[in-house]
Design a protein around this motif. Sequence first.
Motif, PDB file in Angstrom:
ATOM      1  N   MET A 183       0.976  -1.039   0.390  1.00 24.75           N
ATOM      2  CA  MET A 183      -0.346  -0.117   0.073  1.00 24.75           C
ATOM      3  C   MET A 183       1.260   1.207  -0.001  1.00 24.75           C
ATOM      4  O   MET A 183       0.734   2.590  -1.042  1.00 24.75           O
ATOM      5  CB  MET A 183      -0.867   0.008   1.108  1.00 24.75           C
ATOM      6  CG  MET A 183      -2.502   1.012   1.522  1.00 24.75           C
ATOM      7  SD  MET A 183      -2.966   1.322   2.909  1.00 24.75           S
ATOM      8  CE  MET A 183      -1.938   1.996   3.713  1.00 24.75           C
ATOM      9  N   ALA A 184       2.150   1.144   0.797  1.00 32.41           N
ATOM     10  CA  ALA A 184       2.857   2.565   1.186  1.00 32.41           C
ATOM     11  C   ALA A 184       3.188   2.591  -0.774  1.00 32.41           C
ATOM     12  O   ALA A 184       3.259   4.415  -0.406  1.00 32.41           O
ATOM     13  CB  ALA A 184       3.642   2.532   1.797  1.00 32.41           C
ATOM     14  N   GLU A 185       3.904   1.848  -1.040  1.00 28.26           N
ATOM     15  CA  GLU A 185       4.570   2.055  -2.489  1.00 28.26           C
ATOM     16  C   GLU A 185       3.255   2.289  -3.326  1.00 28.26           C
ATOM     17  O   GLU A 185       3.663   3.256  -4.504  1.00 28.26           O
ATOM     18  CB  GLU A 185       4.865   0.209  -2.906  1.00 28.26           C
ATOM     19  CG  GLU A 185       6.411   0.421  -2.263  1.00 28.26           C
ATOM     20  CD  GLU A 185       7.748   0.903  -2.594  1.00 28.26           C
ATOM     21  OE1 GLU A 185       7.756   2.155  -3.306  1.00 28.26           O
ATOM     22  OE2 GLU A 185       8.918   0.367  -1.474  1.00 28.26           O
ATOM     23  N   HIS A 186       2.226   2.241  -2.953  1.00 29.64           N
ATOM     24  CA  HIS A 186       0.953   2.619  -4.397  1.00 29.64           C
ATOM     25  C   HIS A 186       0.344   3.541  -3.654  1.00 29.64           C
ATOM     26  O   HIS A 186       0.444   4.455  -4.415  1.00 29.64           O
ATOM     27  CB  HIS A 186      -0.125   1.715  -3.868  1.00 29.64           C
ATOM     28  CG  HIS A 186      -1.127   2.746  -4.220  1.00 29.64           C
ATOM     29  ND1 HIS A 186      -1.098   1.985  -5.865  1.00 29.64           N
ATOM     30  CD2 HIS A 186      -2.423   2.784  -4.575  1.00 29.64           C
ATOM     31  CE1 HIS A 186      -2.478   2.205  -6.574  1.00 29.64           C
ATOM     32  NE2 HIS A 186      -3.348   3.328  -5.396  1.00 29.64           N
ATOM     33  N   PHE A 187       0.457   4.948  -2.582  1.00 31.00           N
ATOM     34  CA  PHE A 187       0.364   5.599  -2.335  1.00 31.00           C
ATOM     35  C   PHE A 187       1.679   6.057  -2.661  1.00 31.00           C
ATOM     36  O   PHE A 187       1.360   8.016  -3.676  1.00 31.00           O
ATOM     37  CB  PHE A 187       0.596   6.089  -0.752  1.00 31.00           C
ATOM     38  CG  PHE A 187      -1.243   5.745   0.075  1.00 31.00           C
ATOM     39  CD1 PHE A 187      -1.886   4.829  -0.105  1.00 31.00           C
ATOM     40  CD2 PHE A 187      -1.643   6.716   0.634  1.00 31.00           C
ATOM     41  CE1 PHE A 187      -2.706   4.640  -0.251  1.00 31.00           C
ATOM     42  CE2 PHE A 187      -2.463   6.990   1.655  1.00 31.00           C
ATOM     43  CZ  PHE A 187      -3.316   5.858   0.645  1.00 31.00           C
ATOM     44  N   ALA A 188       3.082   6.412  -3.176  1.00 27.61           N
ATOM     45  CA  ALA A 188       4.273   6.876  -3.375  1.00 27.61           C
ATOM     46  C   ALA A 188       4.097   6.845  -4.920  1.00 27.61           C
ATOM     47  O   ALA A 188       3.976   8.171  -5.385  1.00 27.61           O
ATOM     48  CB  ALA A 188       5.548   6.290  -3.426  1.00 27.61           C
ATOM     49  N   GLU A 189       3.218   5.957  -5.793  1.00 30.50           N
ATOM     50  CA  GLU A 189       3.149   6.086  -7.146  1.00 30.50           C
ATOM     51  C   GLU A 189       2.600   7.207  -8.099  1.00 30.50           C
ATOM     52  O   GLU A 189       2.778   7.458  -8.590  1.00 30.50           O
ATOM     53  CB  GLU A 189       3.076   4.647  -7.987  1.00 30.50           C
ATOM     54  CG  GLU A 189       4.524   3.415  -7.703  1.00 30.50           C
ATOM     55  CD  GLU A 189       4.077   2.049  -7.411  1.00 30.50           C
ATOM     56  OE1 GLU A 189       2.499   1.778  -8.148  1.00 30.50           O
ATOM     57  OE2 GLU A 189       4.630   1.244  -7.491  1.00 30.50           O
ATOM     58  N   HIS A 190       0.959   7.197  -6.853  1.00 30.70           N
ATOM     59  CA  HIS A 190       0.322   8.116  -7.160  1.00 30.70           C
ATOM     60  C   HIS A 190       0.474   9.872  -6.159  1.00 30.70           C
ATOM     61  O   HIS A 190      -0.120  10.142  -6.174  1.00 30.70           O
ATOM     62  CB  HIS A 190      -0.905   7.733  -6.935  1.00 30.70           C
ATOM     63  CG  HIS A 190      -1.271   6.332  -7.824  1.00 30.70           C
ATOM     64  ND1 HIS A 190      -0.785   5.052  -7.628  1.00 30.70           N
ATOM     65  CD2 HIS A 190      -1.900   6.517  -8.391  1.00 30.70           C
ATOM     66  CE1 HIS A 190      -1.213   4.115  -8.176  1.00 30.70           C
ATOM     67  NE2 HIS A 190      -2.162   4.892  -9.164  1.00 30.70           N
ATOM     68  N   GLY A 191       1.690   9.847  -6.515  1.00 32.53           N
ATOM     69  CA  GLY A 191       2.052  11.169  -5.121  1.00 32.53           C
ATOM     70  C   GLY A 191       1.547  11.339  -4.126  1.00 32.53           C
ATOM     71  O   GLY A 191       0.850  12.645  -4.125  1.00 32.53           O
ATOM     72  N   GLN A 192       1.137  10.582  -3.001  1.00 30.62           N
ATOM     73  CA  GLN A 192       0.262  11.207  -1.590  1.00 30.62           C
ATOM     74  C   GLN A 192       1.277  11.038  -0.804  1.00 30.62           C
ATOM     75  O   GLN A 192       0.904  10.178   0.224  1.00 30.62           O
ATOM     76  CB  GLN A 192      -0.644   9.622  -1.508  1.00 30.62           C
ATOM     77  CG  GLN A 192      -1.828   9.744  -3.117  1.00 30.62           C
ATOM     78  CD  GLN A 192      -2.764  10.620  -2.664  1.00 30.62           C
ATOM     79  OE1 GLN A 192      -3.263  11.839  -2.194  1.00 30.62           O
ATOM     80  NE2 GLN A 192      -3.048  11.411  -4.350  1.00 30.62           N
ATOM     81  N   LEU A 193       2.501  11.693  -1.550  1.00 35.15           N
ATOM     82  CA  LEU A 193       3.103  11.308   0.478  1.00 35.15           C
ATOM     83  C   LEU A 193       2.510  12.035   1.257  1.00 35.15           C
ATOM     84  O   LEU A 193       3.222  11.827   2.555  1.00 35.15           O
ATOM     85  CB  LEU A 193       4.484  12.172  -0.968  1.00 35.15           C
ATOM     86  CG  LEU A 193       5.126  13.132   0.878  1.00 35.15           C
ATOM     87  CD1 LEU A 193       6.105  11.354   1.086  1.00 35.15           C
ATOM     88  CD2 LEU A 193       6.430  13.755  -0.048  1.00 35.15           C
ATOM     89  N   GLU A 194       2.146  13.591   1.228  1.00 33.63           N
ATOM     90  CA  GLU A 194       1.238  13.680   2.339  1.00 33.63           C
ATOM     91  C   GLU A 194       0.367  12.951   3.314  1.00 33.63           C
ATOM     92  O   GLU A 194       0.382  12.577   4.185  1.00 33.63           O
ATOM     93  CB  GLU A 194       0.809  15.579   2.269  1.00 33.63           C
ATOM     94  CG  GLU A 194       1.575  16.235   1.443  1.00 33.63           C
ATOM     95  CD  GLU A 194       2.463  16.533   2.840  1.00 33.63           C
ATOM     96  OE1 GLU A 194       2.565  16.964   3.520  1.00 33.63           O
ATOM     97  OE2 GLU A 194       3.868  17.327   2.217  1.00 33.63           O
ATOM     98  N   LEU A 195      -0.120  11.994   1.972  1.00 32.95           N
ATOM     99  CA  LEU A 195      -0.795  11.267   3.329  1.00 32.95           C
ATOM    100  C   LEU A 195      -0.202   9.973   4.297  1.00 32.95           C
ATOM    101  O   LEU A 195       0.072   9.392   5.016  1.00 32.95           O
ATOM    102  CB  LEU A 195      -2.066  10.711   2.387  1.00 32.95           C
ATOM    103  CG  LEU A 195      -3.209  11.515   1.995  1.00 32.95           C
ATOM    104  CD1 LEU A 195      -4.298  10.562   1.098  1.00 32.95           C
ATOM    105  CD2 LEU A 195      -3.549  11.150   3.444  1.00 32.95           C
TER     106      LEU A 195
END
Length: 430
Positions: free
Chosen positions: A1-13
Amino acid sequence: MAEHFAEHGQLELLIEAALDRGEWFCAEVAVRELCAVGEFERALTVLEPFVAVGWPFAVRKSAEIMVRQGRIEEGLALVRPDAAGLGSASECRWFAEALVRAGRVDEAIEVLTPHLGEPWILESLVHLTDGEHRDARVLELLAPCAERARGGTADCPCSAAEGRRGCRHQPSEVLVPYTRVLERMGRADEAIRMLGPVLPVVPHIAWLYAELLAGQGRIEQLRELATGEHAELALNRCADALEEQGRLQEAEAVLHEALEADGEYVRRRLMMFLARRGRLDEAVGVGRSTYGYHGRGNLLHEAVDLLIRDGRPERALELLDGLGTAYVDAHSAHVRHTRLRLLAKAGRYAEGVAEAKALSVQEPGQWDTMLAWLLDRDGRTDEALDLLRSSTEYEAHRTVAEILSRHGRYAEAIAAIPTVSAQREARNRT
């Protein structure tokens, strides 16, 4: 999940999940992303709560970042062992790594020297000094152990003059790092001359000898080694070397010859070789005789993965469904999970849902995550989320978060992750 967030620009989350939910994997990815854009101070802030509770991975990462910033003494202080810690090989290893990053290689060597009785510290010494222009010193430190190892004995009293404790290395545990240093010093021929006479007394070092021969292009010597008493250890490297040189027919012949000589150890290697050549049906055929094995040597998993990567899940299902009843009964959970995964890969979601529901009736609570995964892919996302939210399956919340993030519902995904204290309470209840 963490990698998925990073790939989609969700750094703040990701940062929010790390700080508010105590999610280490989110913190780890967030820190990586922050460092990549030079936001070192913010990365340290993300690590702070984990450092505060002594999480070693966070402590080491913080030290690394500080050294990278030029705050060398501050970073080293985080991982510097106290008087008791100097007796710990692990603590000294991490401190040595920080010293090397700070450019203080000689100090790192001195920190590791008392612990060279540990084989893994020998490997660490060789790894950490790679490219640091200290090979002569490292070779000098390893020489007493290597000299004894060449005689095939594990009795290796290290020199007290070097300030290290006595040790009893296995010969290969010394000869491998010693050889690596010779090789990177451009002295591979010397390493070959050293290892050749050692093979009769340390036969399991043949794989290293084979690597050296391959690296120096001594293919004929390598082929000879691969057809003699050391074939099992040398053959794989021989086939690889021939393949690397484009001598594909020779490589395949070596593998087939070994297989015909009852070399079951080479069957997987032959499968992968054929798959790389695009001869997938032949590869699956080579592994066929093992698909009913119970335990080691069963290549069904490899065959299934090859067929999935080739876009042929239906063919993999045929393999699975063709297994004998005895095998299926003995490995029922694995076979069922694999079958459901293959049904999904084949786009047969409704069929997978029906089978997973039947399994849930037989074993309540054990198939919730798989069933939810299939429901989501069948377009029944709300049903999947409802199932998981009422599930008692361990860490079902993570699948909730994964499904939500898959659909771009990132904020909801973060909110679905319980806090660390809530997760601890849930574990205590189970």
